[in-house]
Design a protein around this motif. Sequence first.
Motif, short mmCIF file in Angstrom:
data_model
loop_
_atom_site.label_atom_id
_atom_site.label_comp_id
_atom_site.label_asym_id
_atom_site.label_seq_id
_atom_site.Cartn_x
_atom_site.Cartn_y
_atom_site.Cartn_z
N ALA A 411 0.80 -1.29 0.09
CA ALA A 411 0.05 0.03 -0.04
C ALA A 411 0.68 1.09 -0.09
N LYS A 412 1.92 1.12 0.67
CA LYS A 412 3.00 2.31 0.80
C LYS A 412 3.35 2.67 -0.51
N SER A 413 4.00 1.53 -1.20
CA SER A 413 4.47 1.59 -2.70
C SER A 413 3.64 2.37 -3.34
N LYS A 414 2.49 1.85 -3.52
CA LYS A 414 1.42 2.49 -4.57
C LYS A 414 0.92 3.92 -4.27
N LEU A 415 1.06 4.12 -2.85
CA LEU A 415 0.62 5.53 -2.64
C LEU A 415 1.83 6.52 -3.20
N GLU A 416 2.81 6.16 -3.11
CA GLU A 416 4.33 7.03 -3.24
C GLU A 416 4.15 7.01 -4.76
#
Length: 1181
Positions: A411-416
């Motif tokens: 989720a963090k990578s997609k949001l970044e």
Amino acid sequence: MQKSVRYNEGHALFLSAVARKEGTKRGYLSKKTAENSRWHEKFFALHQNVLFYFENEQSARPAGIYLLEGCTCERAPAPKMSTTGKEALEKQHYFLIMFGHDGQKPLELRTEEECECDEWVEAIQQASYSDIIIEREVLMQKYIHLVQIVETEKVAANQLRTQLEDQDTEIERLKAEIIALNKTKERMRPYHVFHENDDPDIKKIKKVQSFMRGWLCRRKWKIIVQDYICSPHAESMRKRNQIVFNMVEAETEYVHQLYILVNCFLRPLRMAASSKKPPISHDDVSSIFLNSETIMFLHEIFHQGLKARIANWPTLVLADLFDILLPMLNIYQEFVRNHQYSLQVLANCKQNRDFDKLLKQYESNAACEGRMLETFLTYPMFQIPRYIITLHELLAHTPHEHVERKSLEFAKSKLEELSRVMHDEVSDTENIRKNLAIERMIVEGCDILLDTSQTFVRQGSLIQLPSVERGKLSKVRLGSLSLKKEGERQCFLFTKHFLVCTRSSGGKLHLLKQGGVLSLIDCTLIEEPDANDEESKAGGQVFGQLDFKLVVEPSDSSSFTVVLLAPSRQEKAAWTSDISQCIDNIRCNGLMTSVFEENSKVTVPYMIKSDVRLHKDDVDICFSKTLNSCKVPQIRYASVERLLERLTDLRFLSIDFLNTFLHTYRIFTTATVVMDKLADIYKKPFSSIPIRSLELFFATNQNNRGVDHVNDKSPRLCRKFSSPPPLSIPSRTTSPVRTRKLSLHSPITARVGGLDLTSPLSNYSTPTPTTSSPPPPPSSTSPPPNNSNEAGDMSPCRSPSTPRHLRYRQPGKRPPMCAVSPASAFAIATAAAGHGAPPVFTNSERTCDKEFIIRRAATNRVLNVLRHWVSKHSQDFEMNGDLKMSVICLLEEVLRDPDLLPQERKATANILNALSQDDQEDAQLRIEDILQMADCPKAECFESLSAMELAEQITLLDHIVFRSIPYESFLGQGWMKVDKTERTPYIMKTSQHFNDMSNLVASQIMTHTDVGSRANSIEKWVAVADICRCLNNYNGVLEITSALNRSAIYRLKKTWAKVSKQTKALMDKLQKIVSSEGRFKNLRETLKNCNPPCVPYLGMYLTDLAFIEEGTPNFTEEGLVNFSKMRMISHIIREIRQFQQTPYRIEHQPKVTQYLLDKTLIMDEDTLYDLSLKIEPRLPA
């Protein structure tokens, strides 16, 4: 022998003052005298069981005192009087105070109102302590009874303990019997039926065994739980849970903001668009609020899911919520891409007065809390980075073997990935939001700020000096004006206009009726007094060379002069360099546009399109859709080489690009690399500039239009071009007062082909001269005598654009004109600083010499960049001696150039003087000087210092510490690193100073052992904080309020009970201003509406910078510089430096600063809390 009873008169006076101010009951009563039985009206005040009476309410000393202990009070009938006075007596109500000993006559009192009489009787009856004594005896009896119960329970507990021991013995005996019975049962199984279940003794044994097993199990688990609570894993989980709780609170606030956006703006505007006379169309509403309603519904679902997870605490599983959220975030991409367009549509709609009035009505809704529509439209842009920071913190406290670890990382990578796009869009729309915010602050409104191509450059406080028609200073008011606030102006510089405003007491701005909006295209900047103008020279001496002029020559009205005074030389240099650059951009762009349209098939838009390096993405550069102040696409990502190439492109230099580059260059390169590039441009301009740029720089008409048959009345040649400045031909006798301009629509042609870098310069063809008929001069223009010696043309230190010698010509004469190529016109208009005499060309061949023009343009660019660098970033050269020497060597080499123009020579000399002169701010106090004063013995105590003295010196210290922070400290989050003391020492000093001042406030309050003294100290410190607010020192306000909110001070309930209600209300007001709620939204709004000087809270800006740094890297995966991020960082640094550069005019008082910096008065947090517990111990549970 003692004949009278002595009492403490001072204490009695103190109690009388307390009774008069805070008494239980106060008011006027009529008292009957014992001597003549007359009634006299007195002011009575009841405090506890003491009744004071005064001659009147203003009396400082009481006229008498009555002790009410043991007395009784009751209503009394009215005395019998004659029939004539009966009617008056019915309006009086009597009551008696009877004392409980003989020889004391009752006190007779009366009132005019019956309800007031009843209140006095009830208050006096409750004033006696006898009821409290009786209640105390009852409580003592209850206490004795409870002690007896406790003793009885202790005896019962001992008996139960003895019974348990006896039962243990019985259990052991029963175990032995059970074993024996089991053996007997095995032997007798075939012959006897086992009836164990029916035996009551066995049931008792099993019950006792179950009880013991449960007790042992609970004891074991208690030990396990206690060990886990103290473990690092539990501490990490507690932090993780706290992060989740904070996330729920932030999500609640965000959903509320979206609710306001939809219900207070979107839906009402939809209804307005459906009315008979719609102020806005449905298409515009859809464009402004694209996906806003969908985003609200999405986050309402997400918020409900979060609350459901909290209901299942302590099992907090969040990964599945983000799995649901991620596929829906595509609507954010559409919102982000539309964000800039939505703000542009909103700005266009605001030009409709009906819509603007309706929007202000919506924004006045109490739910909006004074925030504008643009603010609510920007909130979604910051939500995704907030999720990234939350996930980053969650992962920091989530073990690697945790079941949610991989899902949270995904989720963090997609949001970044989404955040990178959003950060760029936030940077691109920052200018639009800034313009709209300033436009909203101006009461009259300002339509020019609704132009989305208008770029904000800087703002600040300047003093406007009085002037007359010819721009000469009025000597009558020079001495007194600097001491008055009537000349103070809030000035805003944009790429096309200069705004001069006054600020009202409420913080709103008002444009000046005359000269409030100055179009830079009509302005000429004069940085220093004219050497031939005695009055200007005298004015410069009076103001220490801090004044500069803007000569405004509008086409539709008479000319006038605006004279402004900067607070310091550094501030003046920053203002003049920015104004000069903005004027250059307008006039150079106008010159090139007009010349290319007249002389060539290549227009400026086509010139940009034909050079793909200016707009087309490549492996080493990526562009944004937004245009900068030069109408060229802004850079989003680029290599260092391409950034340096844009910095030295001779065709244009955007002021916003230059400011961003100089603020942030040390992130991606070094000063040495920049200087080497500038030196190469000066020394080898042909080899350092891209060939395509040179070709377009010299692009002309390939059809070789004839110069002998020019139609002067051609609509193409006679067309006015509104944005470029007028260019005039020099005259020897034109009056310097009344001038006339020749616009660039005059025919300018040439027989010059494209630039051929391979051909020798001798083959370059000489253009054919031609003439044009000038329009007739105005009737008011009269030529002066011939011996005027062109006094008006010799004014030094003018703006580089359109030098004054190019603005006048002799009426009625036809001046000879050379066929000027676009490059020639550009070189003339962009002469480095426009100082001194006009450029003199020996012949027309030199004018059109390619090498000469390129060298002049390159020299101009180098001097322009160096001027901005030296004037705005002088600390770069103070801390780097090698850089300073390299600049000096380069400038000395420039001065040795035999072809150097006079104005270029003047500009070079000015930069050298700025590098070599001593710092003009040395007269001001430095942080080192202030800190050394702390070693001196203190001369004053807190009680002897007034609140005004403390507030002024706190403000002075805070600003000295704040302004000492170099701007490079804000780069790279050095204050969050392990070696933060070495990397950002001044930020650490600012933080330490904040903590010391807060500790001093708390320590001073805790030194008093008396409750009243502590309350008085709190009231005085709150008054100091309020004065700091008036001085725009919001850092000082937060220092004091944070000290008062410390646990050691906040828990002192008896002390706070003595603090007045007005002080508490004032403290609540101050806390609301500096509250961190909503990313310091109240403080940000307050800073927008205040005039510098000002000391903001530094932590707010550090939070913003950390927010930017966490959300986006400095370099892309391809190694390109993220220049969109650099623009955001530069915007914050410019705002900080704006407050740093405006000093306070407060006189230093060593006696006060010695007290404020005395570290022997400061206690640490543990000592403060221990002292707080000693002063007011905890109440027993």
